[in-house]
Design a protein around this motif. Structure first.
Motif, PDB file in Angstrom:
ATOM      1  N   ALA A  71      36.431  -1.193 -42.253  1.00  7.15           N
ATOM      2  CA  ALA A  71      35.736  -2.421 -42.582  1.00  7.15           C
ATOM      3  C   ALA A  71      34.989  -2.262 -43.900  1.00  7.15           C
ATOM      4  CB  ALA A  71      34.771  -2.778 -41.464  1.00  7.15           C
ATOM      5  N   ALA A  72      35.270  -3.165 -44.851  1.00  8.30           N
ATOM      6  CA  ALA A  72      34.664  -3.077 -46.176  1.00  8.30           C
ATOM      7  C   ALA A  72      33.319  -3.778 -46.233  1.00  8.30           C
ATOM      8  CB  ALA A  72      35.596  -3.670 -47.227  1.00  8.30           C
ATOM      9  N   SER A  73      32.983  -4.573 -45.225  1.00 10.23           N
ATOM     10  CA  SER A  73      31.703  -5.268 -45.222  1.00 10.23           C
ATOM     11  C   SER A  73      31.301  -5.596 -43.793  1.00 10.23           C
ATOM     12  CB  SER A  73      31.775  -6.555 -46.056  1.00 10.23           C
ATOM     13  OG  SER A  73      32.647  -7.490 -45.429  1.00 10.23           O
ATOM     14  N   THR A  74      30.028  -5.819 -43.616  1.00  8.66           N
ATOM     15  CA  THR A  74      29.519  -6.263 -42.322  1.00  8.66           C
ATOM     16  C   THR A  74      28.369  -7.220 -42.580  1.00  8.66           C
ATOM     17  OG1 THR A  74      28.762  -5.554 -40.134  1.00  8.66           O
ATOM     18  CG2 THR A  74      27.825  -4.404 -42.031  1.00  8.66           C
ATOM     19  N   GLU A  75      28.211  -8.194 -41.709  1.00  3.57           N
ATOM     20  CA  GLU A  75      27.209  -9.233 -41.911  1.00  3.57           C
ATOM     21  C   GLU A  75      26.413  -9.456 -40.636  1.00  3.57           C
ATOM     22  OE1 GLU A  75      28.859 -12.888 -43.226  1.00  3.57           O
ATOM     23  OE2 GLU A  75      26.924 -13.811 -43.716  1.00  3.57           O
ATOM     24  N   TRP A  76      25.128  -9.647 -40.816  1.00  7.42           N
ATOM     25  CA  TRP A  76      24.233  -9.959 -39.701  1.00  7.42           C
ATOM     26  C   TRP A  76      23.566 -11.295 -40.004  1.00  7.42           C
ATOM     27  CZ3 TRP A  76      18.680  -7.758 -39.048  1.00  7.42           C
ATOM     28  CH2 TRP A  76      18.139  -8.222 -37.839  1.00  7.42           C
ATOM     29  N   CYS A  77      23.855 -12.277 -39.194  1.00 11.65           N
ATOM     30  CA  CYS A  77      23.253 -13.601 -39.356  1.00 11.65           C
ATOM     31  C   CYS A  77      22.139 -13.739 -38.324  1.00 11.65           C
ATOM     32  CB  CYS A  77      24.299 -14.699 -39.185  1.00 11.65           C
ATOM     33  SG  CYS A  77      23.638 -16.362 -39.476  1.00 11.65           S
ATOM     34  N   ILE A  78      20.909 -13.873 -38.808  1.00 13.50           N
ATOM     35  CA  ILE A  78      19.750 -13.980 -37.925  1.00 13.50           C
ATOM     36  C   ILE A  78      19.479 -15.462 -37.674  1.00 13.50           C
ATOM     37  CG2 ILE A  78      17.352 -13.286 -37.559  1.00 13.50           C
ATOM     38  CD1 ILE A  78      17.741 -11.208 -39.769  1.00 13.50           C
ATOM     39  N   GLN A  79      19.750 -15.896 -36.464  1.00 10.31           N
ATOM     40  CA  GLN A  79      19.522 -17.283 -36.094  1.00 10.31           C
ATOM     41  C   GLN A  79      18.035 -17.527 -35.855  1.00 10.31           C
ATOM     42  OE1 GLN A  79      22.082 -19.454 -35.976  1.00 10.31           O
ATOM     43  NE2 GLN A  79      23.718 -17.952 -36.244  1.00 10.31           N
ATOM     44  N   ASN A  80      17.529 -18.652 -36.371  1.00 11.36           N
ATOM     45  CA  ASN A  80      16.125 -19.037 -36.161  1.00 11.36           C
ATOM     46  C   ASN A  80      15.189 -17.875 -36.512  1.00 11.36           C
ATOM     47  OD1 ASN A  80      16.861 -21.650 -35.091  1.00 11.36           O
ATOM     48  ND2 ASN A  80      17.378 -20.612 -33.180  1.00 11.36           N
ATOM     49  N   VAL A  81      15.316 -17.386 -37.740  1.00 11.55           N
ATOM     50  CA  VAL A  81      14.612 -16.180 -38.143  1.00 11.55           C
ATOM     51  C   VAL A  81      13.098 -16.325 -38.043  1.00 11.55           C
ATOM     52  CG1 VAL A  81      14.713 -16.841 -40.594  1.00 11.55           C
ATOM     53  CG2 VAL A  81      14.405 -14.436 -39.954  1.00 11.55           C
TER      54      VAL A  81
END
Length: 207
Positions: A71-81
């Motif tokens: 995997a060349a990238s990874t993403e973390w999306c924080i909902q309602n931060v």
């Protein structure tokens, strides 16, 4: 002996009986010294082996197995931060286990920073302290990377994206220590997704 010659002649001259047919499902093998004709394509069409060879395929080679790139990238999306930070009293938010660049069991910690802590203060809570309210905390917060895997950690070289804004590149050698902290050079609150509630943090491997 003369009386036996017609009988011998009749036996010698009688046509041989037909060979028995093979059982169902079994191919008929050729008798010794007899060869069946080889396959010949219809007139004007090449032999299948010649056609495969013309496109660079080895008819005798086994197909190669496909390999999956790391995997060349990874993403973390924080909902309602904002709601999560407020519910956690300003303590760092922690991502689920992620995988990037051959590194498994990697977690991203978001430290909100002094600017966020100052925005949460009010007259009623002026004396309330949070983990990131001290002057030693980065103004815009920080991203902390923690390797939770077993054995020696890998070395990663990557860009950090805070929303659409790129920082880096950075190098983290988890063989030296399992935790690395990267201060944010931008105010993450100004780079939220459309709607102003979700924050995206992404690691992009260099190369």
């Amino acid at each position: 002996s003369a009386s036996l010659s017609p009988r011998l002649d009749s036996l010698c001259g009688s046509p041989p009986s037909a060979a028995p047919a093979p059982p169902p499902g079994l191919a008929l093998s050729a008798p010794p010294g007899v060869f069946f004709p080889t396959f010949r394509p219809p007139l004007g069409l090449p032999h299948p082996h010649q056609r495969l060879a013309s496109v660079g395929m080895d008819v005798h080679a086994a197909p190669e197995k496909e390999t999956c790139d790391e995997a060349a990238s990874t993403e973390w999306c924080i909902q309602n931060v904002f709601a999560k930070l407020k519910g956690g009293c300003g303590f760092a938010l922690i991502s689920p286990s992620l995988q990037v660049g051959g590194c498994t069991d990697l977690r991203i910690h978001l430290l909100p920073g002094q600017a966020w802590a100052a925005s949460q203060r009010s007259r009623k809570s002026a004396s309330t302290k949070s983990r990131d309210s001290d002057v030693s905390a980065p103004v815009n917060g920080a991203v902390r990377l923690k390797f939770d895997g077993c054995g020696e950690g890998p070395r990663l070289e990557f860009y950090l994206f805070v929303g659409p804004v790129r920082q880096g590149p950075f190098v983290c050698d988890f063989a030296e220590r399992p935790v690395h902290e990267i201060p944010l050079s931008v105010n993450w609150r100004k780079h939220l997704e459309v709607g102003g509630q979700n924050l995206s943090l992404r690691l992009q491997i260099v190369g």
